[in-house]
Every structure is written in structure tokens, then in C-alpha cells.
Design a protein around this motif. Structure first.
Motif, PDB file in Angstrom:
ATOM      1  N   THR A 180      34.426 -31.262   6.293  1.00 40.53           N
ATOM      2  CA  THR A 180      35.803 -31.692   6.013  1.00 40.53           C
ATOM      3  C   THR A 180      36.619 -30.559   5.413  1.00 40.53           C
ATOM      4  OG1 THR A 180      35.049 -33.972   5.649  1.00 40.53           O
ATOM      5  CG2 THR A 180      37.196 -33.357   4.737  1.00 40.53           C
ATOM      6  N   LEU A 181      36.057 -29.871   4.422  1.00 39.84           N
ATOM      7  CA  LEU A 181      36.774 -28.776   3.768  1.00 39.84           C
ATOM      8  C   LEU A 181      37.057 -27.636   4.742  1.00 39.84           C
ATOM      9  CD1 LEU A 181      34.920 -28.686   0.321  1.00 39.84           C
ATOM     10  CD2 LEU A 181      37.187 -29.626   0.825  1.00 39.84           C
ATOM     11  N   MET A 182      36.111 -27.339   5.615  1.00 40.83           N
ATOM     12  CA  MET A 182      36.321 -26.260   6.593  1.00 40.83           C
ATOM     13  C   MET A 182      37.421 -26.624   7.584  1.00 40.83           C
ATOM     14  SD  MET A 182      32.584 -24.629   7.429  1.00 40.83           S
ATOM     15  CE  MET A 182      31.718 -23.643   6.203  1.00 40.83           C
ATOM     16  N   MET A 183      37.440 -27.867   8.009  1.00 43.48           N
ATOM     17  CA  MET A 183      38.492 -28.297   8.944  1.00 43.48           C
ATOM     18  C   MET A 183      39.863 -28.302   8.277  1.00 43.48           C
ATOM     19  SD  MET A 183      36.687 -31.405  11.023  1.00 43.48           S
ATOM     20  CE  MET A 183      34.974 -31.290  11.477  1.00 43.48           C
ATOM     21  N   MET A 184      39.914 -28.759   7.035  1.00 42.39           N
ATOM     22  CA  MET A 184      41.190 -28.766   6.318  1.00 42.39           C
ATOM     23  C   MET A 184      41.698 -27.337   6.099  1.00 42.39           C
ATOM     24  SD  MET A 184      40.708 -31.891   3.571  1.00 42.39           S
ATOM     25  CE  MET A 184      42.459 -31.967   3.155  1.00 42.39           C
ATOM     26  N   ALA A 185      40.771 -26.405   5.840  1.00 38.04           N
ATOM     27  CA  ALA A 185      41.155 -25.004   5.701  1.00 38.04           C
ATOM     28  C   ALA A 185      41.690 -24.454   7.025  1.00 38.04           C
ATOM     29  CB  ALA A 185      39.962 -24.174   5.227  1.00 38.04           C
ATOM     30  N   THR A 186      41.127 -24.910   8.136  1.00 37.01           N
ATOM     31  CA  THR A 186      41.600 -24.465   9.449  1.00 37.01           C
ATOM     32  C   THR A 186      43.005 -24.979   9.721  1.00 37.01           C
ATOM     33  OG1 THR A 186      39.314 -24.509  10.253  1.00 37.01           O
ATOM     34  CG2 THR A 186      41.044 -24.430  11.918  1.00 37.01           C
ATOM     35  N   VAL A 187      43.279 -26.233   9.368  1.00 34.06           N
ATOM     36  CA  VAL A 187      44.641 -26.769   9.516  1.00 34.06           C
ATOM     37  C   VAL A 187      45.615 -25.967   8.661  1.00 34.06           C
ATOM     38  CG1 VAL A 187      46.133 -28.757   9.074  1.00 34.06           C
ATOM     39  CG2 VAL A 187      43.900 -29.103  10.131  1.00 34.06           C
TER      40      VAL A 187
END
Length: 468
Positions: A180-187
């Protein structure tokens, strides 16, 4: 071995469905070698599905379908907008947070993509995001479905590997947070690069309301503890805390408290010994029916019938794959093919970290061509003996295998999430594939972290006394 594998690949190449290809290759092997009577196919098909843990499959599928028709997805989306919609690239962040919450109820990536994906992609397009970006973030976030408990692939893997399904469920929590944190960082990266702003006005009132809902859910176990201090038994304390929570939800009309409570009830119920992981699937259905028929009163008999028939259709296809794959896996083992493949891999390396790299490459490749359930059923008998011999925890390996196969769902030629989102977004499969490609970066980084930092998976099960 070559008859089995060659026959299977040959049937797949000419377009035969995966279940029929598995069954056909198995029948061809039996007819050519004469090593077993034909009736073995029927016996192995029955043995493949004659399992108590497999009862969880239709119930988790039904729970996801019921949540969709009960309007719970809309409430989850509204809650996520209040929580993170004010951030830059807000609806991208909403997409991910919504998937995290829905994952705690559905257990499948396809239910996430088909349920929340329909709402999310439309909303993102209406706010000016490109269709490709909306599809990409929806596809990536859908992979959280089987990682965050509950999870259908964990049920199948746990049954085949003879490991605790409850431990697998707990093992998915921290990896789910990492993803989740990695995806949010990508956004956030895309938002910064493209100069995107927020999609909802920052409001202390809305953010505070969302925070209160999280605190209400977090207060549930605290309430249970306080009631036990007053002399109530654990069961009485849980029921009283749940009654207080329901009364508060009815009075204040919270947006998503009841949806957020689903994973709390499932994991808490298993921890307290109220039900097994298989029975937790039934609890998920009961909770879904309660929300749709009693709490929100948004479920109609027509919708209930549709959810039931959709579940029957999906369950039939899943169990057909399981039965065919169980024959194939049994023949791989009985013909010593699985042992030969294991010895070949061990002859190449005795280092568990090198093996995990090779296993990742193998499972990623297999996941592009074979359905998740079939892949687990085929690969576990081959890879598990090596896993145990090299001292790799099977719970850790279950997470690695599942995440690999979830990434495979985003790939042609057989990625089901890919096809679902192509239909939802009205894009060609080629454009959908290109939209998903940038999101492979955070997913592969998460896969590397989960593979080579076993404690991410094993810390919580060990803390609960379920790990080794």
C-alpha cells in the motif's frame, strides 16, 4: 513428464481452456503409459475437492458479491475520499485506500477490480485523469485483494502445503501495508511529475469524521478488554462491545465503520477460536447479509439472487480448475516428475536466496499463462519439498507465491484482472497492458522486499503464536 507437460502446453497453445488442458494432458498420460486405470481420473477429481478448507471458496466469493450489491463499495469509496482525497493525485490515493478496505472483505483481486474498479475508473475520468492512469492504479491496487486477509489463494495454498491458514492470513497484513505504501508513493510521484492537485477540498470536518470512524473501529478491541476487566467472559465482552458499536453506528450513521469491522471480526474471531478460517468465510457472508438487509437495507431479493447465481458460476469454474489441476499434480508426483524437477533445481543451487530468485522467475512466468488456483495446485507439490529442504518457512513462501501470481493476473495472455479492467474501461487489451506496465515497478519492489525480508511476513504470525 514430457507427455504431461508437453500435452498441457500443446492444448493451451491451440486455445483449450486451462481446466480442459490439464484434464486432457492427464488423460493422455494415463492412456499412453497405462500406469493407472481410467477411473483414477474420476477418483482424483473427487479427492481434489473433498476438502473442508475448500468450503471457504464459495463463501468468500459470495461475500464479495454481496458487498458489491449492498452498496458497501460506494460507502468505502466515500470514506476513502474523505480520508485521502485532499492529497495531490487524490483519487489515485482513494483508489488504493479503497482497495485496502475492500480487500478485508472479498479475498479476491477480480472482485476488487470489478466492484470498486467500476466506481473508481469513472470517477477518475470525470476528474480529468487519463483512462490509462485510472486503469493502471486500479489494476495495481486490486493485487492487494488476496494479500490482505481474508484470501482465497491462501486457503488453497494452506490446504495443499498443510500450513495454518490463519497464520497465512496474519502473514499477509504487513506485506499488504508495504504494498500500500509503495503504491501511494507511486501516485505521489506521478502527481508531482504531472503537477496534479487534490480532487477534494481539504476539510478538517471530513478528515476528522474519517479519523473518528477509524478510532471507533480501533476502540472495539479496547472495549472488549475493558468489559473483561469488569468480570465478563471474553464471549460476553465481544457481544456487548459489538452491540455498543452497532448502536453508535445507527445513531451517528457512520460511512464505513461496518465495512472496516469486517476484517476485525474475521481475524478476531479466528484468534479467539470462535471459528476456523473456513468458517470465517461463512461469518463474512453473514456480516454481508446483515449490512445489506438490516443495517443499510440496500439489498433486494433480485440483487441477492444475482449475487448467488454469480457465485455459483464463479465457484463452478474455480472448482473445475481445482479438480483438473489436482489430477495433473498427482500424476506429476506419482510419475516422479515433480521429484526430478526438484532434484534439477537443487542440482543448480543449494542457496535458498538464489532458489527464491529462481522461484520468483518461474512463478511469474507460470502466472502469465495459468489461472492462480491451477498454478498453486500444480506448483506446490513441485516446489514445497525444496522449500522445506532449504529451511524456508512455508508461510513466507506462500506469500511469495501468491504475490507472484497476483502480478501474473495483470499480464497477457491470461491475466483475468487485465481483461476485467479492459472491459470496464472500454480499452483494448493492448492499451490496458501498456497502462499497467509502469505499476510493475512498485509491485516488483514489494515482491523483492517480501521475498528477501522474511520477517515482514513472519513477524505477526509469530507474535500470535502461529509461526515457527
Amino acid at each position: 513428464m514430457w507427455i504431461l507437460i508437453g500435452g498441457f502446453l500443446g492444448l493451451m497453445l491451440i486455445g483449450v481452456p486451462v481446466a480442459l488442458a490439464l484434464a486432457g494432458a492427464s488423460l493422455l498420460y494415463i492412456l499412453v503409459t497405462g500406469t493407472a486405470p481410467d477411473v483414477v481420473i474420476a477418483q482424483r477429481m473427487i479427492a481434489g475437492v473433498e476438502s473442508f478448507p475448500l468450503l471457504a471458496v464459495p463463501f468468500f466469493i459470495l461475500a464479495g458479491n454481496l458487498m458489491n450489491i449492498a452498496g458497501v463499495t460506494g460507502r468505502i469509496y466515500a470514506f476513502a475520499v474523505a480520508l485521502v482525497g485532499w492529497m495531490r493525485g487524490g483519487l489515485g490515493q482513494v483508489n488504493i485506500v479503497g482497495s485496502v478496505i475492500f480487500s478485508g472483505m472479498s479475498g479476491t483481486a477480480i472482485a476488487d477490480a470489478a466492484g470498486l474498479g467500476t466506481i473508481e475508473i469513472k470517477a477518475m475520468k470525470d476528474h480529468g485523469y487519463s483512462t490509462e492512469f485510472a486503469v493502471g492504479v486500479t489494476a495495481a491496487s486490486a493485487t492487494l485483494g488476496p494479500i490482505i486477509p481474508p484470501s482465497l489463494p491462501f486457503v488453497i495454498y494452506g490446504m495443499l502445503a498443510n500450513v495454518s491458514i490463519g497464520a497465512l492470513f496474519l502473514g499477509g497484513v504487513v506485506p499488504g501495508v508495504v504494498m500500500t505504501l509503495m503504491m501511494m508513493a507511486t501516485v505521489a510521484y506521478f502527481a508531482h511529475r504531472n503537477g496534479w492537485g487534490s480532487d477534494a477540498k481539504f476539510s478538517w470536518r471530513r478528515l476528522g469524521a474519517a479519523a473518528v470512524e477509524i478510532l471507533v473501529v480501533a476502540a472495539f478491541p479496547l472495549g472488549v478488554y475493558l468489559f473483561t476487566l469488569l468480570g465478563l467472559t471474553t464471549n460476553q465482552a465481544v457481544l456487548l462491545a459489538l452491540a455498543v458499536l452497532l448502536a453508535a453506528d445507527w445513531y451517528f450513521d457512520f460511512s464505513a465503520v461496518m465495512a472496516l469491522m469486517a476484517p476485525v471480526i474475521l481475524i478476531g474471531g479466528m484468534t479467539l477460536g470462535w471459528f476456523t478460517p473456513t468458517e470465517a468465510a461463512v461469518a463474512a457472508v453473514i456480516w454481508s447479509l446483515f449490512l445489506g438487509l438490516v443495517r443499510y437495507r440496500s439489498m433486494t431479493l433480485k440483487g441477492l439472487a444475482k449475487a448467488t447465481f454469480d457465485t455459483i458460476e464463479t465457484t463452478a469454474s474455480v472448482l473445475f480448475i481445482v479438480t483438473a489441476a489436482s489430477i495433473f499434480a498427482w500424476l506429476l508426483t506419482a510419475s516422479q516428475a515433480a521429484q526430478m524437477l526438484s532434484e534439477a533445481i537443487l542440482g543448480f543451487t543449494q542457496n535458498k536466496w538464489v532458489f527464491l530468485l529462481l522461484a520468483n522467475l518461474l512463478i511469474l512466468f507460470v502466472g502469465c499463462f495459468i489461472d492462480t488456483i491451477a498454478a498453486i495446485t500444480i506448483l506446490v507439490p513441485i516446489l514445497l519439498p525444496i522449500v522445506l529442504k532449504l529451511g524456508i518457512d512455508p508461510i513466507h513462501f506462500g506469500l511469495v507465491m501468491t504475490l507472484n501470481l497476483m502480478i501474473g493476473l495483470l499480464h497477457p495472455p491470461l491475466g483475468m484482472v487485465l481483461f476485467v479492467l479492459a472491459r470496464v474501461a472500454k480499452l483494448s487489451v493492448e492499451r490496458t497492458t501498456m497502462a499497467i506496465l509502469p505499476w510493475m515497478v512498485p509491485l516488483l519492489l514489494a515482491l523483492a522486499a517480501i521475498t528477501y525480508i522474511p520477517e515482514l511476513t513472519l513477524w505477526l504470525p509469530r507474535l500470535a503464536g502461529l509461526g515457527r
